[in-house]
Design a protein around this motif. Structure first.
Motif, PDB file in Angstrom:
ATOM      1  N   ASP A 182       0.829  -1.211   0.000  1.00 32.20           N
ATOM      2  CA  ASP A 182       0.000   0.000   0.000  1.00 32.20           C
ATOM      3  C   ASP A 182       0.857   1.251   0.000  1.00 32.20           C
ATOM      4  O   ASP A 182       0.535   2.246   0.655  1.00 32.20           O
ATOM      5  CB  ASP A 182      -0.940   0.022   1.219  1.00 32.20           C
ATOM      6  CG  ASP A 182      -1.944  -1.117   1.187  1.00 32.20           C
ATOM      7  OD1 ASP A 182      -2.090  -1.747   0.129  1.00 32.20           O
ATOM      8  OD2 ASP A 182      -2.575  -1.381   2.222  1.00 32.20           O
ATOM      9  N   ASP A 204      -0.038   1.431  -4.175  1.00 28.82           N
ATOM     10  CA  ASP A 204      -1.436   1.250  -3.797  1.00 28.82           C
ATOM     11  C   ASP A 204      -2.367   1.439  -4.987  1.00 28.82           C
ATOM     12  O   ASP A 204      -2.125   2.254  -5.872  1.00 28.82           O
ATOM     13  CB  ASP A 204      -1.820   2.229  -2.691  1.00 28.82           C
ATOM     14  CG  ASP A 204      -3.182   1.887  -2.116  1.00 28.82           C
ATOM     15  OD1 ASP A 204      -3.292   0.814  -1.494  1.00 28.82           O
ATOM     16  OD2 ASP A 204      -4.141   2.660  -2.341  1.00 28.82           O
ATOM     17  N   ARG A 205      -3.445   0.678  -4.949  1.00 30.15           N
ATOM     18  CA  ARG A 205      -4.373   0.666  -6.075  1.00 30.15           C
ATOM     19  C   ARG A 205      -5.036   2.017  -6.313  1.00 30.15           C
ATOM     20  O   ARG A 205      -5.443   2.320  -7.436  1.00 30.15           O
ATOM     21  CB  ARG A 205      -5.373  -0.458  -5.809  1.00 30.15           C
ATOM     22  CG  ARG A 205      -6.776  -0.138  -5.850  1.00 30.15           C
ATOM     23  CD  ARG A 205      -7.638  -1.371  -5.758  1.00 30.15           C
ATOM     24  NE  ARG A 205      -8.742  -1.099  -4.848  1.00 30.15           N
ATOM     25  CZ  ARG A 205      -8.987  -1.794  -3.763  1.00 30.15           C
ATOM     26  NH1 ARG A 205      -8.245  -2.810  -3.456  1.00 30.15           N
ATOM     27  NH2 ARG A 205      -9.973  -1.469  -2.988  1.00 30.15           N
ATOM     28  N   GLU A 238      -0.679  -2.604  -7.758  1.00 33.44           N
ATOM     29  CA  GLU A 238      -1.912  -3.309  -7.391  1.00 33.44           C
ATOM     30  C   GLU A 238      -3.102  -2.697  -8.100  1.00 33.44           C
ATOM     31  O   GLU A 238      -3.043  -1.554  -8.568  1.00 33.44           O
ATOM     32  CB  GLU A 238      -2.277  -3.282  -5.912  1.00 33.44           C
ATOM     33  CG  GLU A 238      -1.437  -2.747  -4.876  1.00 33.44           C
ATOM     34  CD  GLU A 238      -2.123  -2.764  -3.499  1.00 33.44           C
ATOM     35  OE1 GLU A 238      -1.802  -3.684  -2.757  1.00 33.44           O
ATOM     36  OE2 GLU A 238      -2.923  -1.881  -3.155  1.00 33.44           O
TER      37      GLU A 238
HETATM   38 CA    CA Z   1      -4.182  -1.562  -1.131  1.00 30.35          CA
END
Ligand code: CA
Ligand code: C2E
Ligand code: CA
Ligand code: CA
Length: 281
Positions: A182, A204-205, A238
């Motif tokens: 993250d 992080d996405r 991600e």
């Molecule tokens: Ca995440």
């Protein structure tokens, strides 16, 4: 007495009362769930953006409760963390993931071998026998430390930097790989980042999903990738959901991707089928 009970009931705002009862009930159920083996690991593939091949999986725990159905880890992991149940649960996760990886490595030999990423919570990281039980699990499953990657969130790593670094160094003595999870959501200080003995940063996405919306977010992603490489780390993005995101990340030099575009987290049988397809094609 009945009146008193009723009166007392009203002291709580109903919403809060329901929440407390629900939480308490969930905690009891969580205890039982460990004994009754209601947990299952799902696996999400991690894919090389250069070869488009699966290089490993991230293990993601699922709780299938007979009464509530599937409970999200976003809900029960924090609770398991608060109650200390994360310790036995975490040991079960490590064992199950390592056993599965040993099976896959034997069935699908590659060079380098397939890897497994496992999430470590803050409580687990500071657990005093962590290194010992990981070593024991490696011995039992015959895996090399290099096949295992432990994901530690940026927030946990930054919470107590010196402690995190010393535990990471001990984990590295088992040749384990380490990853900051993250990345970008916490408050990393660049002056600390280079001191973490980690192999990988996971973007992080939230940044990946906004990457195509604004130039700023694209610049953030690009900067994280450049920074990682400058520090000798590789990068996993991600939440890759589209071909456009995949192509953009690849062009920015990001090595690996993970997300619904490649595969959702799936049970071990389905993940085996994904590998079958890759290796028998
Ligand atoms: Ca995440
Ligand atoms: P995480 O480690 O950041 O895991 C990635 C989460 O993003 C997973 O949610 C995954 O299903 C989801 N995801 C993956 N690709 C995509 C995508 O393309 N789009 C979208 N929208 N979502 C995607 P999940 O499985 O619900 O897990 C949530 C969090 O719970 C994890 O976040 C992790 O912090 C925690 N968790 C899950 N399994 C474990 C575990 O075994 N141990 C520990 N300590 N924590 C775990
Ligand atoms: Ca993770
Ligand atoms: Ca993550």
């Amino acid at each position: 007495a009945k009146d008193l009970g009723k009166g007392r009931h009203e002291v709580f705002a109903t919403g809060m009362h329901t929440q407390i009862v629900k939480r308490f009930q969930l905690e009891i159920d969580l205890h039982r769930a460990i004994e009754q083996q209601e947990f299952e690991l799902y696996y999400q593939s991690i894919v090389s953006l250069t070869t488009a091949r699966i290089v490993g999986f991230e293990a993601l725990v699922r709780w299938n409760n007979p009464q509530y159905g599937f409970v999200s880890p976003a809900e029960f992991i924090p609770l398991a963390e608060e109650t200390g149940l994360i310790i036995p649960l975490g040991q079960w996760i490590l064992q199950a993931a390592c056993q599965q990886l040993a099976v896959w490595q034997a069935q699908f030999p590659t060079n380098p071998p397939l890897m497994m990423s496992i999430n470590l919570s803050g409580h687990q990281l500071t657990q005093c026998d962590l290194v010992d039980y990981i070593e024991q699990t490696l011995q039992e499953t015959g895996l090399n430390g290099e096949s295992l990657k432990l994901e530690i969130t940026e927030t946990v790593a930054m919470n107590d930097v010196e402690t995190a670094i010393s535990i990471m160094l001990r984990l590295r003595t088992l040749n384990l790989r380490l990853s900051i999870d993250d990345f970008g959501t916490g408050y990393s200080s660049l002056s600390y980042l280079h001191r973490f003995p980690v192999n990988t940063l996971k973007i992080d996405r939230s940044f990946v999903s906004r990457m195509e919306d604004t130039d700023e977010d694209a610049a953030i992603v690009q900067t994280i990738i450049m920074l990682s490489h400058a520090l000798g780390m590789d990068v996993v993005a991600e939440g890759v959901e589209t071909a456009a995101q995949q192509a953009k990340l690849h062009s920015l030099g990001c090595e690996y991707g993970q997300g619904y575009f490649f595969s959702k987290p799936v049970d071990s049988k389905t993940a085996t089928a994904l590998l079958d397809k890759q290796f028998n094609n």
